[in-house]
Design an enzyme around this catalytic site. Structure first.
Site, PDB file in Angstrom:
ATOM      1  N   GLU A 110       0.807  -1.168   0.171  1.00 10.61           N
ATOM      2  CA  GLU A 110      -0.046   0.161  -0.013  1.00 10.61           C
ATOM      3  C   GLU A 110       0.933   1.197  -0.064  1.00 10.61           C
ATOM      4  O   GLU A 110       0.549   2.407  -0.452  1.00 10.61           O
ATOM      5  CB  GLU A 110      -1.093  -0.118   1.219  1.00 10.61           C
ATOM      6  CG  GLU A 110      -2.198  -0.693   0.857  1.00 10.61           C
ATOM      7  CD  GLU A 110      -3.435  -0.765   2.055  1.00 10.61           C
ATOM      8  OE1 GLU A 110      -2.913   0.287   2.942  1.00 10.61           O
ATOM      9  OE2 GLU A 110      -4.231  -0.893   1.986  1.00 10.61           O
ATOM     10  N   HIS A 143       9.026 -26.543  -0.211  1.00 12.56           N
ATOM     11  CA  HIS A 143       8.315 -27.622  -0.728  1.00 12.56           C
ATOM     12  C   HIS A 143       7.104 -27.334  -1.577  1.00 12.56           C
ATOM     13  O   HIS A 143       6.268 -28.009  -2.046  1.00 12.56           O
ATOM     14  CB  HIS A 143       7.715 -28.592   0.250  1.00 12.56           C
ATOM     15  CG  HIS A 143       8.620 -29.464   1.114  1.00 12.56           C
ATOM     16  ND1 HIS A 143       9.126 -30.486   1.048  1.00 12.56           N
ATOM     17  CD2 HIS A 143       9.457 -28.673   2.045  1.00 12.56           C
ATOM     18  CE1 HIS A 143      10.119 -30.763   2.068  1.00 12.56           C
ATOM     19  NE2 HIS A 143      10.344 -29.562   2.681  1.00 12.56           N
ATOM     20  N   LYS A 152     -14.130  -1.158  -4.164  1.00 14.48           N
ATOM     21  CA  LYS A 152     -15.078  -0.754  -3.485  1.00 14.48           C
ATOM     22  C   LYS A 152     -16.224  -0.039  -4.320  1.00 14.48           C
ATOM     23  O   LYS A 152     -17.308  -0.492  -4.223  1.00 14.48           O
ATOM     24  CB  LYS A 152     -14.816   0.270  -2.433  1.00 14.48           C
ATOM     25  CG  LYS A 152     -13.921  -0.438  -1.337  1.00 14.48           C
ATOM     26  CD  LYS A 152     -13.654   0.667  -0.188  1.00 14.48           C
ATOM     27  CE  LYS A 152     -12.536   0.338   0.795  1.00 14.48           C
ATOM     28  NZ  LYS A 152     -12.065   1.619   1.518  1.00 14.48           N
TER      29      LYS A 152
HETATM   30  O1  PA5 Z   1      -4.147   1.094   5.544  1.00 12.34           O
HETATM   31  C1  PA5 Z   1      -5.460   1.523   5.385  1.00 12.34           C
HETATM   32  O2  PA5 Z   1      -5.696   2.762   5.417  1.00 12.34           O
HETATM   33  C2  PA5 Z   1      -6.517   0.434   5.225  1.00 12.34           C
HETATM   34  O3  PA5 Z   1      -6.029  -0.939   5.089  1.00 12.34           O
HETATM   35  C3  PA5 Z   1      -7.542   0.819   6.222  1.00 12.34           C
HETATM   36  O4  PA5 Z   1      -6.977   0.338   7.550  1.00 12.34           O
HETATM   37  C4  PA5 Z   1      -8.713  -0.126   6.164  1.00 12.34           C
HETATM   38  O5  PA5 Z   1      -9.181   0.027   4.911  1.00 12.34           O
HETATM   39  C5  PA5 Z   1      -9.696  -0.023   7.162  1.00 12.34           C
HETATM   40  O6  PA5 Z   1     -10.330   1.199   7.031  1.00 12.34           O
HETATM   41  P1  PA5 Z   1     -11.210   1.662   8.225  1.00 12.34           P
HETATM   42  O7  PA5 Z   1     -10.313   1.726   9.548  1.00 12.34           O
HETATM   43  O8  PA5 Z   1     -11.667   2.935   7.938  1.00 12.34           O
HETATM   44  O9  PA5 Z   1     -12.260   0.742   8.433  1.00 12.34           O
END
Ligand code: PA5
Length: 446
Positions: free
Chosen positions: A284, A305, A419
């Site tokens: 990310e 393996h 999403k």
């Molecule tokens: O790193 C990030 O920003 C995402 O992985 C969020 O943590 C994840 O989408 C969860 O978001 P939220 O805390 O708003 O539910």
């Protein structure tokens, strides 16, 4: 110092580090000055010195209360709102931590998928036992945790009544705004804060991760101490005195030399979830603007393996970062067997840790010979302190390498795409325009 980086098997030529030194030092300075992209999200950088001590005390008190009122905690969240705590619990307690009697409650993680069977499995595991819920979501509207929270809240209310349920729900969310904050205030849940200046994948040492960790029996003071020591250590601006910089520089050189995949490999099943946490952190943060190393994780010797074949002599696109743990929690020895049908008596009396080490060293040399460069990160042992330390090492290093490749390491614009499509297909209000076109595309693919 319990983390050591060894890049002697990375196959670097003599001048390569000198060549990237100006870039890594510039990226380090950008980070330290808070002058780069996403600087408003650097709350993690000095976290061990600046964290909210009053909230930290409340986290410990809430964890104690959870341990008194329940045998099970269901921690609901996805991505950065779950990976760190789960990684920490397995790092410290092992993959079977929930089954082994000890400090803390059993912790199960929900809201990280949309599988009905998965939720039902947790219901079955809880059975008639007492449980509490920690719902963790900055926005409060993320689909996966929102669905799970509805289900577990209904279970709590069925078991304890509406009032009883409230005292078993702990909400970790935005300090002021958002759907979950609103609900928590209305219902009177105890709340904890997802700080505004810390993104999801940097949030595991805030209340986001600390409450499930503490409820599960982790010593969060030791975790923060490990993090604080690493924070201090990796302030050194000299590339050759700072392993976080050296790791960033070496990864950058790998990328420049055409390696596009980094495998985080370990020889401890306790680190499997740490690998998942690591993949989110790296992917990310760096995987944007058509750039970045693709992170994967592997657990050896298990995966020797399976994907070991590819690492040894498949397409030469990867390098390996091995997490090696020097000391086992408990030494076990290979028994002697008079029949020796498996021919293993040559190793009778050898500790499994020693055998694992020989496997690691043998694999390292084989992979290097096969054209997979190796970076070795050695840890003393898997404990609470070491978790905090290792997390900070990777945070710092990643922030530097993100700036080196010229991306904002602290945003994640790409996670919105799926999403939007899912909401359109489900008919969520506001997404009507996209629905027809998506359905037509799906139809044409049948
Ligand atoms: O790193 C990030 O920003 C995402 O992985 C969020 O943590 C994840 O989408 C969860 O978001 P939220 O805390 O708003 O539910």
């Amino acid at each position: 110092m319990s983390i050591q980086l060894n890049i002697r098997n990375a196959g670097l030529r003599e001048n390569e580090l000198a060549f990237v030194r100006p870039q890594v030092e510039a990226a380090f300075k950008t980070l330290m000055d808070h002058s780069g992209a996403g600087a408003e999200m650097l709350g993690w950088h000095d976290l061990p010195n600046t964290y909210d001590k009053e909230e930290f005390a409340r986290i410990k008190a809430a964890a104690k209360r959870i341990q008194e009122q329940s045998q099970v905690l269901v921690a609901i969240g996805i991505g950065g709102s779950y990976l760190g705590a789960r990684a920490a619990l397995e790092f410290v307690k092992g993959p079977f931590g929930n089954q082994i009697k000890g400090k803390g409650v059993e912790v199960y993680f929900a809201g990280n998928n949309i599988s009905s069977d998965y939720v039902q499995n947790i219901f079955d595991i809880i059975g008639d036992r007492d449980f509490s819920v920690n719902v963790i979501s900055k926005s409060g509207t993320t689909t996966e945790p929102a669905v799970a929270f509805r289900l577990f809240k209904a279970k709590l209310e069925e078991k304890y009544g509406k009032e009883g349920a409230k005292s078993r729900i702990y909400a970790t969310t935005d300090a002021k705004k958002g759907a979950l904050r609103g609900l928590a205030v209305e219902e009177g849940y105890e709340t904890f804060v997802v700080p505004d200046n810390i993104g999801g994948r940097f949030s595991c040492l805030s209340a986001v991760g600390l409450l499930p960790m503490a409820a599960g029996g982790i010593d969060i003071d030791a975790v923060m101490k490990g993090c604080a020591d690493a924070c201090e250590r990796y302030k050194n601006p000299d590339l050759f005195q700072n392993d976080a910089m050296l790791y960033a520089a070496t990864r950058f050189i790998m990328l420049m030399k055409g390696k596009s995949v980094e495998i985080l490999a370990s020889y401890e099943p306790s680190l499997t979830m740490f690998g998942e946490w690591y993949k989110q952190l790296m992917a990310e943060s760096e995987g944007k603007d058509n750039k970045g190393l693709f992170p994967v994780s592997a657990n050896f010797t298990t995966d020797l393996h399976s994907i070991g074949q590819f690492i040894q002599d498949g397409s030469r696109t990867m390098f390996e970062t091995v997490l090696w743990v020097k000391n086992a929690r408990q030494e076990l020895y290979v028994p002697n067997d008079p029949a020796n049908v498996d021919g293993l008596n040559f190793a009778a009396g050898v500790s499994m840790q020693e055998m694992n080490e020989k496997a690691m060293k043998g694999t390292l040399l084989a992979h290097v010979d096969g054209g997979t460069p190796n970076l070795l990160v050695t840890l003393d042992k898997l404990d609470d302190y070491g978790f905090g330390e290792l997390v900070y090492f990777f945070w710092k290093s990643l922030a530097i390498s993100g700036y080196m490749i010229g991306v904002n390491p602290f945003d994640q614009p790409g996670v919105e795409a799926y999403k939007k499509n899912m909401f359109a297909l489900l008919g969520k209000p506001g997404y009507e325009d996209a629905r027809g076109a998506l359905e037509a595309r799906l139809e044409s693919l049948k």
